[in-house]
Design an enzyme around this catalytic site. Structure first.
Site, mmCIF file in Angstrom:
data_model
loop_
_atom_site.group_PDB
_atom_site.id
_atom_site.type_symbol
_atom_site.label_atom_id
_atom_site.label_comp_id
_atom_site.label_asym_id
_atom_site.label_seq_id
_atom_site.Cartn_x
_atom_site.Cartn_y
_atom_site.Cartn_z
ATOM 1 N N ASP A 117 43.865 25.859 -3.424
ATOM 2 C CA ASP A 117 45.024 25.614 -2.425
ATOM 3 C C ASP A 117 45.714 26.775 -2.288
ATOM 4 O O ASP A 117 46.584 27.160 -2.720
ATOM 5 C CB ASP A 117 45.791 24.679 -3.080
ATOM 6 C CG ASP A 117 46.981 23.952 -2.030
ATOM 7 O OD1 ASP A 117 46.605 24.186 -0.912
ATOM 8 O OD2 ASP A 117 47.943 23.543 -2.701
ATOM 9 N N GLU A 147 53.016 27.721 4.653
ATOM 10 C CA GLU A 147 52.767 26.230 4.757
ATOM 11 C C GLU A 147 53.414 25.667 3.518
ATOM 12 O O GLU A 147 53.728 24.284 3.596
ATOM 13 C CB GLU A 147 51.189 26.083 4.654
ATOM 14 C CG GLU A 147 50.742 24.463 4.836
ATOM 15 C CD GLU A 147 50.792 23.796 3.398
ATOM 16 O OE1 GLU A 147 50.751 22.454 3.415
ATOM 17 O OE2 GLU A 147 50.713 24.321 2.449
ATOM 18 N N GLU A 148 53.455 26.235 2.435
ATOM 19 C CA GLU A 148 54.077 25.511 1.120
ATOM 20 C C GLU A 148 55.491 25.535 1.084
ATOM 21 O O GLU A 148 55.826 24.647 0.475
ATOM 22 C CB GLU A 148 53.650 26.416 -0.098
ATOM 23 C CG GLU A 148 51.936 26.436 -0.387
ATOM 24 C CD GLU A 148 51.537 24.951 -0.795
ATOM 25 O OE1 GLU A 148 52.307 24.104 -0.802
ATOM 26 O OE2 GLU A 148 50.373 25.128 -1.167
#
Length: 357
Positions: A117, A147-148
């Protein structure tokens, strides 16, 4: 060809088509700490690596938010055919969740922050894109920051789409195409009170007690359920407040995250009603629930997590696919099977060809 910063390359049997080793590229990427807000070095590595392999590369700055407390560079990296529109773009994210964990491997698995990830996914997508490019397909690659946390990089990228027909976004889906991806609603609850000596609670007003009451109501809410997707879920991720055990608390705050399976309106209303008269409600981020297409002959799943697909809606019809298990992402046990990584390369190539032919 020579190895580049730990990312090995070789020449295919024809002697003309360059290929790369996705395991070694994953290693090179994981060895760079790119936890959210610290994506600069990894973005620069990718831009240089892609340019060295003949891609037309664009590097776009992603601003640091005030909350990060950081001033370092963050980048989106796009690579595609020179002066041409890509028909299909592979995309995933450069950043990882903290804490950073160094790369290690054994015969069958890779371990470390980002192996599934999503740095292994970057490697698989890049390897697939080079195969497709060598066969004459117009392919692009988009790797984004943030994104996180808040999809900051995806929002920046959506301001300059490349006109692609399809976007294959990469997240750990066990090499299965996702039929849907849950949305996310981030909520901050803030309760305010009045400080006093805890021996005389009648002289104060506890913000912590108010917040606990609100959270009890929120935990008891019946959240929406969609038959073929499942329920919305709620996580109370952070709680803070108060001054000391012997002081009536004047401030308390909780941060919540809902995983959405439809429109957020019903859940928003229920949370506001639960907090009425007790706490302020701030909805700080929403990423909508999305349904996605399948491709005949490929296995499918439901993604209970959120992706960059909604803020990349100008990049073409989306699909979601990637190697690795979401169950080990964001944990100290993050790992990815080397066999699964190599299978993902073939899978990305096969899905792309099915879409484009």
């Amino acid at each position: 060809m020579e190895a580049v910063d730990g990312a090995a390359t070789a020449v295919a049997g024809s002697g003309t088509v360059p290929t790369l080793d996705p395991v070694q590229l994953t290693r090179a990427l994981v060895e760079i700490d790119s936890t959210t807000y610290h994506e600069g070095a990894a973005g620069e590595f990718l831009a240089d690596f892609l340019a060295g392999r003949g891609w037309a590369v664009e590097k776009t700055a992603v601003p640091q938010p005030l909350e990060s407390g950081q001033v370092g560079d963050r980048w989106n990296v796009y690579a595609g055919p020179a002066e041409a529109t890509p028909d299909l773009v592979f995309s995933t994210h450069i950043d990882t969740v903290p804490p950073y964990m160094p790369f290690r491997e054994d015969e069958h698995f890779m371990y470390g922050r980002g192996v599934c990830d999503a740095k292994g996914i970057i490697a698989a997508q890049l390897a697939a894109a080079e195969i497709l490019r060598a066969e004459g397909y117009a392919i692009g690659l988009l790797f984004v920051s943030g994104e996180e946390r808040d999809s900051a990089g995806a929002k920046v990228a959506n301001e300059t789409p490349k006109g692609s027909r399809f976007l294959i976004n990469g997240e750990p889906t066990d090499n299965r195409l996702a039929l849907a991806s849950k949305g996310a609603l981030r909520v901050v609850l803030t309760a305010r009170g009045k400080m006093a000596h805890s021996a005389y609670p009648e002289l104060g007003e506890s913000a912590v007690h108010k917040l606990v009451e609100v959270l009890g109501k929120v935990m008891a809410l019946e959240l929406p359920v969609v038959e073929d997707v499942g329920p919305s879920t709620l996580n109370i991720g952070q709680i803070q407040g108060g001054r000391a055990p012997n002081v009536i608390a004047d401030h308390a705050e909780a941060q919540l995250l809902l995983r959405l399976v439809g429109d957020s309106g019903e859940s928003r209303k229920a949370i506001q009603e639960a907090a009425e008269g007790l706490a302020e409600v701030d909805f700080t981020l929403e990423i909508p629930f999305v349904r996605l297409r399948s491709v005949e002959g490929f296995p499918t799943m439901i993604a209970k997590f959120t992706t960059d697909i909604p803020p990349l809606d100008k990049w073409g019809e989306p699909l979601l696919l990637g190697p690795g298990s979401i169950h080990v992402a964001h944990t100290p046990h993050e790992k990815l099977a080397k066999k699964e990584l190599l299978e993902a390369v073939d899978l990305y190539v096969s899905v792309a060809k099915r879409l484009l032919n």
